[in-house]
Design a protein around this motif. Sequence first.
Motif, PDB file in Angstrom:
ATOM      1  N   UNK A 160     -28.579  23.953 -91.923  1.00  0.00           N
ATOM      2  CA  UNK A 160     -27.832  23.099 -90.986  1.00  0.00           C
ATOM      3  C   UNK A 160     -26.838  22.221 -91.750  1.00  0.00           C
ATOM      4  N   UNK A 161     -27.272  21.650 -92.865  1.00  0.00           N
ATOM      5  CA  UNK A 161     -26.383  20.798 -93.650  1.00  0.00           C
ATOM      6  C   UNK A 161     -25.228  21.600 -94.239  1.00  0.00           C
ATOM      7  N   UNK A 162     -25.520  22.801 -94.721  1.00  0.00           N
ATOM      8  CA  UNK A 162     -24.455  23.630 -95.284  1.00  0.00           C
ATOM      9  C   UNK A 162     -23.435  24.006 -94.224  1.00  0.00           C
ATOM     10  N   UNK A 163     -23.901  24.305 -93.026  1.00  0.00           N
ATOM     11  CA  UNK A 163     -22.976  24.610 -91.931  1.00  0.00           C
ATOM     12  C   UNK A 163     -22.066  23.418 -91.677  1.00  0.00           C
ATOM     13  N   UNK A 164     -22.619  22.217 -91.632  1.00  0.00           N
ATOM     14  CA  UNK A 164     -21.820  21.012 -91.388  1.00  0.00           C
ATOM     15  C   UNK A 164     -20.790  20.819 -92.501  1.00  0.00           C
ATOM     16  N   UNK A 165     -21.233  20.836 -93.746  1.00  0.00           N
ATOM     17  CA  UNK A 165     -20.325  20.525 -94.849  1.00  0.00           C
ATOM     18  C   UNK A 165     -19.299  21.630 -95.107  1.00  0.00           C
ATOM     19  N   UNK A 166     -19.665  22.895 -94.846  1.00  0.00           N
ATOM     20  CA  UNK A 166     -18.702  23.975 -95.078  1.00  0.00           C
ATOM     21  C   UNK A 166     -17.810  24.227 -93.875  1.00  0.00           C
ATOM     22  N   UNK A 167     -18.390  24.330 -92.694  1.00  0.00           N
ATOM     23  CA  UNK A 167     -17.592  24.678 -91.508  1.00  0.00           C
ATOM     24  C   UNK A 167     -16.919  23.465 -90.873  1.00  0.00           C
ATOM     25  N   UNK A 168     -17.619  22.342 -90.789  1.00  0.00           N
ATOM     26  CA  UNK A 168     -17.046  21.162 -90.152  1.00  0.00           C
ATOM     27  C   UNK A 168     -16.086  20.433 -91.091  1.00  0.00           C
TER      28      UNK A 168
END
Length: 125
Positions: A19-27
């Motif tokens: 979840x954190x990786x999705x936030x930092x990479x995609x968002x």
Amino acid sequence: MLTDPKVGAIVFFVADLARSLTFYTKTLGLPIQTHDGHDGPWAMGQVGELALVFIPRPSKAGESPVVVFSLDGGIDDYADALAAQGVEIVVPVSEAPDGGWSIDFLDPDGNVLSLYQAADAPRRK
């Protein structure tokens, strides 16, 4: 005590690494790569010269993020000096996920700070 101090990393303890990786990479659009360490998976990205490190681990308020100061060696000397000044050591000098060495300690307000040095640097100066 620290000569020419540099913040080398900010470590985030996260409840859900994916979840954190999705936030930092995609968002946010940051380039972050996952790694396998001796304690399991973790991730790291660079923002200029600053590393953002993500370690899956539950944490309480004040435990994350951790500001990490980079050393060019002498981590055991710094650990001795901190202890002699009555600083509370949270995690004594131990192996970091990438094979280097780190120590975690508290500032007067209970915030976690860390010192880190690469594995090939001398532990005493």
